[in-house]
Scaffold this active site. Structure first.
Site, mmCIF file in Angstrom:
data_model
loop_
_atom_site.group_PDB
_atom_site.id
_atom_site.type_symbol
_atom_site.label_atom_id
_atom_site.label_comp_id
_atom_site.label_asym_id
_atom_site.label_seq_id
_atom_site.Cartn_x
_atom_site.Cartn_y
_atom_site.Cartn_z
ATOM 1 N N GLU A 237 -6.213 -4.245 -22.985
ATOM 2 C CA GLU A 237 -6.125 -5.798 -22.723
ATOM 3 C C GLU A 237 -5.367 -6.242 -22.659
ATOM 4 O OE1 GLU A 237 -7.449 -3.802 -25.084
ATOM 5 O OE2 GLU A 237 -9.400 -3.233 -25.588
ATOM 6 N N GLU B 26 8.464 5.399 -6.922
ATOM 7 C CA GLU B 26 7.292 5.466 -7.507
ATOM 8 C C GLU B 26 6.189 5.982 -6.884
ATOM 9 O OE1 GLU B 26 5.467 1.313 -7.007
ATOM 10 O OE2 GLU B 26 6.186 0.688 -8.989
ATOM 11 N N LEU C 171 -6.994 -8.020 -15.117
ATOM 12 C CA LEU C 171 -8.551 -7.486 -15.421
ATOM 13 C C LEU C 171 -8.626 -8.059 -16.342
ATOM 14 C CD1 LEU C 171 -7.825 -3.673 -13.903
ATOM 15 C CD2 LEU C 171 -9.169 -5.698 -13.400
ATOM 16 N N ASN D 185 -2.121 2.032 -14.070
ATOM 17 C CA ASN D 185 -1.286 0.962 -13.717
ATOM 18 C C ASN D 185 0.368 1.606 -13.547
ATOM 19 O OD1 ASN D 185 -1.112 -1.635 -12.041
ATOM 20 N ND2 ASN D 185 0.153 -2.068 -14.511
ATOM 21 N N GLY E 167 0.575 -0.950 -0.330
ATOM 22 C CA GLY E 167 0.090 -0.126 -0.011
ATOM 23 C C GLY E 167 0.428 1.421 0.015
ATOM 24 N N SER E 168 2.011 1.085 -0.239
ATOM 25 C CA SER E 168 2.880 2.226 -0.341
ATOM 26 C C SER E 168 2.676 3.255 -1.485
ATOM 27 C CB SER E 168 4.005 2.517 -0.703
ATOM 28 O OG SER E 168 4.479 1.921 -1.871
ATOM 29 N N ASN E 169 1.868 2.538 -2.226
ATOM 30 C CA ASN E 169 1.058 3.700 -3.549
ATOM 31 C C ASN E 169 -0.017 4.479 -3.549
ATOM 32 O OD1 ASN E 169 3.120 4.154 -6.075
ATOM 33 N ND2 ASN E 169 3.032 1.536 -6.114
ATOM 34 N N HIS F 280 3.611 -0.061 -12.964
ATOM 35 C CA HIS F 280 4.688 -1.373 -13.051
ATOM 36 C C HIS F 280 5.786 -1.223 -13.216
ATOM 37 C CE1 HIS F 280 5.399 -5.136 -15.283
ATOM 38 N NE2 HIS F 280 6.120 -4.730 -15.174
ATOM 39 N N MET G 43 -2.787 -7.336 -7.315
ATOM 40 C CA MET G 43 -1.887 -8.748 -8.932
ATOM 41 C C MET G 43 -2.806 -9.409 -9.501
ATOM 42 S SD MET G 43 0.349 -7.968 -7.951
ATOM 43 C CE MET G 43 1.415 -8.941 -8.730
HETATM 44 C C1 GRF Z 1 4.800 -1.735 -6.625
HETATM 45 O O1 GRF Z 1 6.436 -1.629 -6.932
HETATM 46 C C2 GRF Z 1 4.742 -1.812 -8.339
HETATM 47 O O2 GRF Z 1 4.915 -1.061 -9.411
HETATM 48 C C3 GRF Z 1 3.642 -2.940 -8.678
HETATM 49 O O3 GRF Z 1 3.274 -3.308 -7.148
HETATM 50 C C4 GRF Z 1 3.996 -2.860 -6.577
HETATM 51 C C5 GRF Z 1 3.002 -2.084 -5.283
HETATM 52 O O4 GRF Z 1 3.127 -1.598 -3.995
HETATM 53 N N1 GRF Z 1 2.995 -3.113 -9.358
HETATM 54 P P1 GRF Z 1 2.536 -1.317 -2.965
HETATM 55 O O5 GRF Z 1 1.976 -1.854 -2.712
HETATM 56 O O6 GRF Z 1 2.041 0.239 -3.482
HETATM 57 O O7 GRF Z 1 3.819 -0.706 -1.770
#
Ligand code: GRF
Length: 208
Positions: free
Chosen positions: A140, A171, A91, A105, A14-16, A107, A88
């Site tokens: 898609e 990120e 879709l 997204n 959940g850091s993002n 990535h 994870m």
């Molecule tokens: C991130 O590194 C993102 O690029 C990938 O999953 C990770 C999620 O990290 N898709 P967080 O859960 O947001 O910390």
């Protein structure tokens, strides 16, 4: 100020999610986080609840059922943009079509290099010297939608944890900025935000 309604889908740390939450606290951020959807109990789920977001756990269901429920929740909350943040599960094309151009997204690779899973391990295994992340529109096909923003840095050690730590750190800076720009340009059609930004932080190149 008119704000876009955002939903975050997450299955991880959940850091993002936290970065989007923090950015949205700023008055000038053009989005309001209205709904967090998780497909399992995870730190992101606990974080969303602790931040008092409307948080839906839709777990133990097949993809069709999950997406049907998620779609209803998104409509109910009048969501304008879905941000996948460590979500994870791939879709379905049907869901992506319904939300065409409304799913972003992040990535952890410099796409189109290294789509799919285990990007950090692949980087180290192949001795790749540059790593980074990409924010893109979800289409898609896995990790292949239009690229909206990226950062890149030199890989200076073989320490996996250190690599992941750095990826997340940057990120968390990139994603809110790209979301902000996408809302202005795509949803609000403000062309003054169209210019590319190229920024250096700690010798890391950001472009969006
Ligand atoms: C991130 O590194 C993102 O690029 C990938 O999953 C990770 C999620 O990290 N898709 P967080 O859960 O947001 O910390």
């Amino acid at each position: 100020m008119n704000k876009a309604n955002l939903s975050v889908f997450a299955s991880g740390i959940g850091s993002n999610l936290l970065a989007i939450h923090k950015a949205s606290m700023d008055k000038s951020f053009p989005g309001k986080l209205q709904l967090v959807i998780c497909n399992k109990i995870c730190p992101a789920f606990e974080l969303a609840k602790s931040l008092n977001y409307d948080t839906k756990l839709i777990s133990n269901l097949d993809k069709d059922k999950f997406e049907e429920i998620a779609h209803q929740e998104l409509i109910k909350k009048k969501i304008d943009l879905i941000c996948l943040a460590g979500y994870m599960r791939v879709l379905s094309p049907k869901f992506v079509f319904k939300w065409k151009n409304k799913i972003l997204n992040i990535h952890p690779s410099i796409l189109p290099l290294f789509p799919g899973l285990n990007t950090h391990k692949k980087i180290l295994l192949n001795g790749v010297k540059i790593h980074g992340s990409t924010v893109h529109i979800v289409n898609e096909r896995l990790d292949s939608g239009k690229i909206l923003g990226q950062f890149a840095f030199a890989v200076k050690s073989n320490d996996l944890d250190f690599l992941i730590y750095n990826i997340k750190k940057y990120e968390n800076l990139l994603y809110p900025e790209v979301i902000k720009k996408y809302i202005w340009t795509f949803l609000f059609k403000e062309d003054k935000f169209l210019n590319y930004k190229n920024i250096h932080i700690d010798n890391v190149v950001f472009s969006y």
